[in-house]
Design an enzyme around this catalytic site. Structure first.
Site, PDB file in Angstrom:
ATOM      1  CE  LYS A 155      -2.535  11.296 -10.721  1.00 26.68           C
ATOM      2  NZ  LYS A 155      -1.543  10.254 -11.062  1.00 26.68           N
ATOM      3  CG  ASP A 168      -1.832   1.207   1.291  1.00 26.08           C
ATOM      4  OD1 ASP A 168      -1.727   2.093   0.406  1.00 26.08           O
ATOM      5  OD2 ASP A 168      -2.650   1.275   2.230  1.00 26.08           O
ATOM      6  CE1 TYR A 205      -6.059  11.344  -9.755  1.00 20.14           C
ATOM      7  CE2 TYR A 205      -6.946  12.943 -11.304  1.00 20.14           C
ATOM      8  CZ  TYR A 205      -6.289  11.763 -11.053  1.00 20.14           C
ATOM      9  OH  TYR A 205      -5.846  10.992 -12.104  1.00 20.14           O
TER      10      TYR A 205
END
Length: 241
Positions: A145, A52, A141
Site C-alpha cells: 500500500k 481475479d 499489506y
C-alpha cells in the site's frame, strides 16, 4: 461531464468500490467494474467484468478488453489484507499483493494510456491505506500500500505533460467486509478503535468516494502526485486494530 466519459473501477462490486461506481454513474460516467464478483448494481451505463486481479494473465486479458472502450479514468480500489506478525509472513502473500496492487495497476494503466494520451486527459486514482504509515501485523499489506504512493508520485512526473493526473486516497478504518473480518461489528475491539480516533467514529464508503471523485474530477487538473488521508485523524495519532 460528458455521458461518453468512461471510468474503470477495480474492486467495484462491494464496499468502497461499489460506492465509487454509484457516484460515477450519478455523474454521468460509463463505468466498468473489475472485481472477483459481478457488481450488484444494475445500470445501463455499467459493465461488470468478473476477474481475479491477482492473476496476471487474467488481468492482462481484462485490461485489453477494457482498453477497447477508451477509458480516461482509472480507480484502482481492489484490495485484500493479509494480517500476520513477521514470524508468520509468507512470500506467497507478498506475491499475491504485489500482483493485486502493483501488477494490475500497471497493466490497466498501460492498456488505457493510449486513449488518455490521445485525449490529452486522464485521471488515475489509487486507493492506498492509512496503514501505509505503519501498522502492526500488516507487513505485506503496508509494504504494498505504501508502494502505491511512490508509484503515483513517479507517474505524476511522467504523465503530467499529457494532461494525466495521478493521485492517492488513503482510507482509515471503514467497516467494509475486509475490515469487519478483522474487527467485528459491535465488538470491544471496535469500540476501543473508535475511541482512539480523533473524530470518534468509523469512516463510511461515501467518505472515501467523495475524496476519489475530487481527484477524478476533470476540473481538478492542477493536483497530481498527492496522497489524501481520509482516516478520521488516524494518520496523525496512534491506531491499533
Amino acid at each position: 461531464m460528458s455521458a461518453t466519459a468512461t471510468a474503470v473501477v477495480t474492486g467495484g462490486s462491494a464496499g468502497i468500490g461499489l460506492q465509487i461506481c454509484q457516484d460515477l454513474l450519478d455523474r454521468g460516467y460509463e463505468v466498468i467494474s473489475l472485481a472477483l464478483e459481478e457488481s450488484p448494481l444494475r445500470h445501463g451505463r455499467l459493465t461488470s467484468i468478473a476477474v481475479d486481479l491477482s492473476d496476471i494473465e487474467a488481468t492482462r486479458e481484462a485490461a485489453a478488453t477494457v482498453a477497447e472502450r477508451g477509458p480516461t479514468t482509472i480507480i484502482c480500489n481492489a484490495g485484500v489484507t493479509r494480517s500476520a506478525l513477521l514470524e508468520e509472513v509468507t512470500l506467497d502473500d507478498l506475491d499475491d499483493l504485489v500482483n493485486l496492487y502493483f501488477a494490475s495497476t500497471i497493466l490497466l494503466a498501460q492498456a488505457c494510456l493510449p486513449a488518455m494520451k490521445a485525449a490529452q486527459f486522464g485521471r488515475i486514482v489509487m486507493i492506498s491505506s492509512r496503514a501505509a504509515v505503519g501498522l502492526a501485523t500488516r507487513t505485506v499489506y503496508t509494504a504494498t500500500k505504501s508502494g502505491l504512493i511512490g508509484l503515483a508520485r513517479t507517474w505524476a512526473l511522467e504523465l503530467g505533460p499529457a494532461g494525466i493526473t495521478v493521485n492517492v486516497v488513503a482510507p482509515g478504518p471503514v467497516p467494509t467486509q475486509m475490515f469487519t473480518d478483522v474487527v467485528p461489528t459491535g465488538s470491544e475491539r471496535e469500540r476501543k478503535l473508535i475511541e482512539s480516533l480523533p473524530v470518534r467514529r468509523l469512516g463510511t464508503p461515501a467518505d472515501i468516494a467523495r475524496a476519489v471523485l475530487y481527484f477524478a474530477d476533470p476540473l481538478n487538473g492542477f493536483v497530481t502526485g498527492q496522497t489524501l488521508f481520509v482516516c478520521g485523524g488516524a494518520s496523525v495519532g496512534y491506531l491499533q486494530i
